[in-house]
Design a protein around this motif. Structure first.
Motif, PDB file in Angstrom:
ATOM      1  N   ARG A 165       4.978  30.626  44.854  1.00 40.15           N
ATOM      2  CA  ARG A 165       5.050  29.193  45.042  1.00 40.15           C
ATOM      3  C   ARG A 165       3.702  28.484  44.970  1.00 40.15           C
ATOM      4  O   ARG A 165       3.626  27.317  44.649  1.00 40.15           O
ATOM      5  CB  ARG A 165       5.714  28.867  46.377  1.00 40.15           C
ATOM      6  N   SER A 167       3.714  33.456  49.066  1.00 42.47           N
ATOM      7  CA  SER A 167       3.736  32.738  50.350  1.00 42.47           C
ATOM      8  C   SER A 167       3.520  33.662  51.545  1.00 42.47           C
ATOM      9  O   SER A 167       2.903  33.272  52.540  1.00 42.47           O
ATOM     10  CB  SER A 167       5.081  32.024  50.528  1.00 42.47           C
ATOM     11  N   SER A 224      12.595  29.987  46.890  1.00 37.77           N
ATOM     12  CA  SER A 224      12.318  30.486  45.542  1.00 37.77           C
ATOM     13  C   SER A 224      13.586  31.032  44.891  1.00 37.77           C
ATOM     14  O   SER A 224      13.793  30.859  43.686  1.00 37.77           O
ATOM     15  CB  SER A 224      11.257  31.595  45.582  1.00 37.77           C
ATOM     16  N   ASN A 266       8.417  33.368  41.137  1.00 40.94           N
ATOM     17  CA  ASN A 266       8.698  32.857  42.477  1.00 40.94           C
ATOM     18  C   ASN A 266       7.450  32.544  43.279  1.00 40.94           C
ATOM     19  O   ASN A 266       7.536  32.005  44.356  1.00 40.94           O
ATOM     20  CB  ASN A 266       9.526  33.865  43.272  1.00 40.94           C
TER      21      ASN A 266
END
Lengths: 71, 71, 71, 71, 71, 71
Positions: free
Chosen positions: A9, A63, C45, A7
């Motif tokens: 990013r 993130s 995500s 996940n």
């Protein structure tokens, strides 16, 4: 183990340009097409991943770790 | 307050392409030469910095937050 | 993209037991042999990885993010 | 100071199996019933907490620091 | 569970002045002698710790998360 | 490069009281009006920012990095 997808990013692909080894953590400088990305990871990981100059890697950042500054 | 310089080594300059607002945190997508960099910051910061589409910003990441994966 | 190996040393394998969706971030609760591991990632995500109840995942944590408390 | 409870949701209880000391930070490897958890903290904290091999500790991780990968 | 001591070196004691609740994460503003300290934690933790306006708390930050800027 | 403003909400202004240099990372202790704030940054950043005893700095922390404990 091969990971299908993650996940995280923000992924910056490049080659290792410099490794500064310390007893516990090491600095890994990754040359990407758009500049240097610097990472600090455990020296044990450096050895386990067999990272060396020229190794092709991805630098990943979650993130929630990215700050925003206005210029 | 103007900050002269900051130790955060990984700085990605770009323009805001998308903002997804939530009640507490918001997602900021910054278009940079490295590609899209995604950040999650407090919605209060979005307002205080008056961030909007097209704003010129720098996405910053502390080196200790960067992971390395081998490809 | 398939990642061969990653420096993140702490990996907890398990299945997703609960997802709490928010507009920007979501909470993912993973049932592992260590007990429940909770993660907050972007909702984008969640969708991109097509995460759902029962999905087999690995929760990963960078060593520099782990604190130590004495009991 | 005794802390009643903490919001850090991911807590892994175990005993210290290895300490790699560096001048600034040290690696602490905690043996838990379900595997090793690795932490990097300041060497000063190692000394202040009087951590040593066999010390009973809890490794703690904030949920926002946990990434998710699909396998 | 009562924790004797924790390696997190930066501890800011104060009282909660404001809580902004979201579906997944909430913002907690703590009034300390250092000024306002802002934290984002899971809303589930807010409920489990029964945090409310006026609650006496400690805001904790791991040293590796602290950046330095020159003024 | 001068940064106008940054989203990092928690800023602690003070003077550097101690620097512990390591080969990769260094510990920076900042004396603020309300106590010591400790940071671990790359030694390269210490040099690039020309940090030394007495330097006036701001220690910054992203809100998502702040944990809350109840006392």
């Amino acid at each position: 183990m091969s990971i299908q997808s993650i996940n995280v990013r923000n992924q910056f692909r490049g080659r290792i340009k410099e490794i500064i080894r310390g007893p516990v953590v090491s600095e890994i400088d990754v040359e990407t097409p758009h500049g240097l990305v610097t990472s600090v990871i455990t020296t044990r990981s450096v050895d386990e991943l067999q990272l060396q100059l020229g190794s092709e890697v991805i630098a990943l950042v979650k993130s929630t770790e990215v700050s925003i500054a206005k210029v």
